[in-house]
Write a protein that holds these residues in place. Structure first.
Motif, PDB file in Angstrom:
ATOM      1  N   ILE A   9       6.318   0.664   7.355  1.00  0.00           N
ATOM      2  CA  ILE A   9       4.831   0.772   7.776  1.00  0.00           C
ATOM      3  C   ILE A   9       4.333   1.245   6.656  1.00  0.00           C
ATOM      4  O   ILE A   9       3.161   0.797   6.062  1.00  0.00           O
ATOM      5  N   ALA A  10       4.539   2.388   5.949  1.00  0.00           N
ATOM      6  CA  ALA A  10       4.042   3.391   5.022  1.00  0.00           C
ATOM      7  C   ALA A  10       3.719   2.593   3.699  1.00  0.00           C
ATOM      8  O   ALA A  10       2.741   2.417   3.188  1.00  0.00           O
ATOM      9  N   PRO A  11       4.825   1.995   3.310  1.00  0.00           N
ATOM     10  CA  PRO A  11       4.622   1.633   1.820  1.00  0.00           C
ATOM     11  C   PRO A  11       4.009   0.171   1.701  1.00  0.00           C
ATOM     12  O   PRO A  11       4.423  -0.506   2.602  1.00  0.00           O
ATOM     13  N   SER A  12       3.380   0.109   0.664  1.00  0.00           N
ATOM     14  CA  SER A  12       3.219  -1.543   0.305  1.00  0.00           C
ATOM     15  C   SER A  12       4.403  -2.398  -0.212  1.00  0.00           C
ATOM     16  O   SER A  12       5.238  -1.474  -0.774  1.00  0.00           O
ATOM     17  N   ILE A  13       4.373  -3.499  -0.156  1.00  0.00           N
ATOM     18  CA  ILE A  13       5.686  -4.208  -0.452  1.00  0.00           C
ATOM     19  C   ILE A  13       5.210  -5.491  -0.971  1.00  0.00           C
ATOM     20  O   ILE A  13       4.381  -6.483  -0.533  1.00  0.00           O
ATOM     21  N   SER A  14       5.420  -5.778  -2.452  1.00  0.00           N
ATOM     22  CA  SER A  14       4.873  -6.638  -3.177  1.00  0.00           C
ATOM     23  C   SER A  14       5.667  -7.912  -2.970  1.00  0.00           C
ATOM     24  O   SER A  14       5.123  -9.183  -3.139  1.00  0.00           O
ATOM     25  N   SER A  15       6.990  -7.915  -2.326  1.00  0.00           N
ATOM     26  CA  SER A  15       7.775  -8.979  -2.538  1.00  0.00           C
ATOM     27  C   SER A  15       7.381  -9.863  -1.030  1.00  0.00           C
ATOM     28  O   SER A  15       6.887  -9.612  -0.295  1.00  0.00           O
ATOM     29  N   SER A  16       7.391 -11.131  -1.227  1.00  0.00           N
ATOM     30  CA  SER A  16       7.278 -11.844  -0.034  1.00  0.00           C
ATOM     31  C   SER A  16       8.340 -11.827   0.899  1.00  0.00           C
ATOM     32  O   SER A  16       9.329 -11.344   0.766  1.00  0.00           O
ATOM     33  N   ILE A  17       7.802 -11.634   2.110  1.00  0.00           N
ATOM     34  CA  ILE A  17       8.678 -11.356   3.392  1.00  0.00           C
ATOM     35  C   ILE A  17       8.228 -12.526   4.323  1.00  0.00           C
ATOM     36  O   ILE A  17       7.272 -13.027   4.582  1.00  0.00           O
ATOM     37  N   PRO A  18       9.271 -13.131   5.021  1.00  0.00           N
ATOM     38  CA  PRO A  18       8.948 -14.184   5.999  1.00  0.00           C
ATOM     39  C   PRO A  18       8.018 -13.558   7.081  1.00  0.00           C
ATOM     40  O   PRO A  18       8.337 -12.653   7.576  1.00  0.00           O
ATOM     41  N   GLY A  19       6.840 -14.303   7.017  1.00  0.00           N
ATOM     42  CA  GLY A  19       5.693 -14.421   7.787  1.00  0.00           C
ATOM     43  C   GLY A  19       4.596 -13.511   7.169  1.00  0.00           C
ATOM     44  O   GLY A  19       3.622 -13.194   7.769  1.00  0.00           O
ATOM     45  N   MET A  20       4.947 -12.992   6.011  1.00  0.00           N
ATOM     46  CA  MET A  20       4.286 -12.367   5.316  1.00  0.00           C
ATOM     47  C   MET A  20       4.117 -12.678   3.723  1.00  0.00           C
ATOM     48  O   MET A  20       4.723 -11.800   2.968  1.00  0.00           O
ATOM     49  N   ASP A  80      14.818  13.702   1.658  1.00  0.00           N
ATOM     50  CA  ASP A  80      13.578  13.998   0.796  1.00  0.00           C
ATOM     51  C   ASP A  80      12.517  12.911   0.953  1.00  0.00           C
ATOM     52  O   ASP A  80      11.549  13.247   0.962  1.00  0.00           O
ATOM     53  N   ILE A  81      12.831  11.730   1.070  1.00  0.00           N
ATOM     54  CA  ILE A  81      11.990  10.788   1.695  1.00  0.00           C
ATOM     55  C   ILE A  81      11.702  10.779   3.303  1.00  0.00           C
ATOM     56  O   ILE A  81      10.595  10.250   3.803  1.00  0.00           O
ATOM     57  N   CYS A  82      12.687  10.937   4.166  1.00  0.00           N
ATOM     58  CA  CYS A  82      12.548  10.593   5.662  1.00  0.00           C
ATOM     59  C   CYS A  82      12.683  11.750   6.101  1.00  0.00           C
ATOM     60  O   CYS A  82      12.097  11.709   7.486  1.00  0.00           O
ATOM     61  N   GLY A  83      12.564  13.291   5.741  1.00  0.00           N
ATOM     62  CA  GLY A  83      12.145  14.215   6.436  1.00  0.00           C
ATOM     63  C   GLY A  83      13.200  14.411   7.440  1.00  0.00           C
ATOM     64  O   GLY A  83      14.446  13.722   7.587  1.00  0.00           O
ATOM     65  N   ASN A  84      12.938  15.310   8.614  1.00  0.00           N
ATOM     66  CA  ASN A  84      13.918  15.337   9.644  1.00  0.00           C
ATOM     67  C   ASN A  84      13.313  14.753  10.997  1.00  0.00           C
ATOM     68  O   ASN A  84      14.079  14.633  11.974  1.00  0.00           O
ATOM     69  N   THR A  85      12.163  14.100  10.975  1.00  0.00           N
ATOM     70  CA  THR A  85      12.011  13.132  12.057  1.00  0.00           C
ATOM     71  C   THR A  85      11.168  11.970  11.612  1.00  0.00           C
ATOM     72  O   THR A  85      10.919  11.810  10.393  1.00  0.00           O
ATOM     73  N   ASN A  86      10.670  11.112  12.485  1.00  0.00           N
ATOM     74  CA  ASN A  86      10.063  10.031  12.311  1.00  0.00           C
ATOM     75  C   ASN A  86       8.717  10.248  11.740  1.00  0.00           C
ATOM     76  O   ASN A  86       8.189   9.446  10.889  1.00  0.00           O
ATOM     77  N   GLU A  87       8.111  11.089  12.484  1.00  0.00           N
ATOM     78  CA  GLU A  87       6.729  11.581  11.947  1.00  0.00           C
ATOM     79  C   GLU A  87       6.712  12.018  10.556  1.00  0.00           C
ATOM     80  O   GLU A  87       5.784  11.828   9.858  1.00  0.00           O
ATOM     81  N   GLN A  88       7.681  12.751  10.258  1.00  0.00           N
ATOM     82  CA  GLN A  88       7.813  13.404   8.710  1.00  0.00           C
ATOM     83  C   GLN A  88       7.979  12.212   7.874  1.00  0.00           C
ATOM     84  O   GLN A  88       7.251  12.340   6.807  1.00  0.00           O
ATOM     85  N   ILE A  98       5.516  11.512   4.571  1.00  0.00           N
ATOM     86  CA  ILE A  98       5.983  11.772   3.296  1.00  0.00           C
ATOM     87  C   ILE A  98       5.840  10.344   2.506  1.00  0.00           C
ATOM     88  O   ILE A  98       5.504  10.313   1.496  1.00  0.00           O
ATOM     89  N   ILE A  99       6.284   9.287   3.279  1.00  0.00           N
ATOM     90  CA  ILE A  99       6.276   7.968   2.558  1.00  0.00           C
ATOM     91  C   ILE A  99       4.908   7.410   2.322  1.00  0.00           C
ATOM     92  O   ILE A  99       4.529   6.991   1.288  1.00  0.00           O
ATOM     93  N   THR A 100       3.648   7.767   3.108  1.00  0.00           N
ATOM     94  CA  THR A 100       2.461   7.566   2.991  1.00  0.00           C
ATOM     95  C   THR A 100       1.936   8.432   1.822  1.00  0.00           C
ATOM     96  O   THR A 100       1.365   7.799   0.950  1.00  0.00           O
ATOM     97  N   GLU A 101       2.349   9.656   1.696  1.00  0.00           N
ATOM     98  CA  GLU A 101       1.667  10.662   0.839  1.00  0.00           C
ATOM     99  C   GLU A 101       2.511   9.890  -0.623  1.00  0.00           C
ATOM    100  O   GLU A 101       1.587   9.900  -1.554  1.00  0.00           O
ATOM    101  N   LEU A 102       3.638   9.513  -0.802  1.00  0.00           N
ATOM    102  CA  LEU A 102       4.315   9.162  -2.031  1.00  0.00           C
ATOM    103  C   LEU A 102       3.581   7.816  -2.392  1.00  0.00           C
ATOM    104  O   LEU A 102       3.145   7.363  -3.529  1.00  0.00           O
ATOM    105  N   GLU A 103       3.015   6.907  -1.353  1.00  0.00           N
ATOM    106  CA  GLU A 103       2.431   5.667  -1.762  1.00  0.00           C
ATOM    107  C   GLU A 103       1.216   6.016  -2.234  1.00  0.00           C
ATOM    108  O   GLU A 103       0.674   5.300  -3.146  1.00  0.00           O
TER     109      GLU A 103
END
Length: 82
Positions: free
Chosen positions: A12-23, A62-70, A74-79
């Motif tokens: 959800i959080a990061p942009s992905i420049s690679s082609s994804i089936p359906g995207m 470091d990236i995933c924290g301790n919860t899904n919300e974290q 974190i990934i949104t901030e890094l993005e």
């Protein structure tokens, strides 16, 4: 660290420049990947059509924290700073 099933932050959080089936043009940051199901599980996991960037991502505290919300925060901030 093992990936937390049902988290989905890395689909959800990061942009992905690679082609994804359906995207074929990838996905923008903050947009849910079309391959993420209602349980936040990747429908391409283990399949050859899964983008390399997704396959190469490895969960770590470091990236995933301790919860899904974290993880989403974190990934949104890094993005935003990259």
């Amino acid at each position: 660290m093992e990936c937390r099933l049902g988290c989905g932050a890395c689909c959800i959080a990061p942009s992905i420049s690679s082609s994804i089936p359906g995207m074929v043009n990838g996905k923008p940051a903050g947009v849910r990947c079309i391959q993420l199901n209602e349980n936040n599980l990747c429908q391409l996991f283990g399949k050859p059509e899964r983008p390399a960037v997704c396959h190469n991502f490895k969960a770590c505290s470091d990236i995933c924290g301790n919860t899904n919300e974290q993880a989403l925060t974190i990934i949104t901030e890094l993005e935003q700073i990259t």
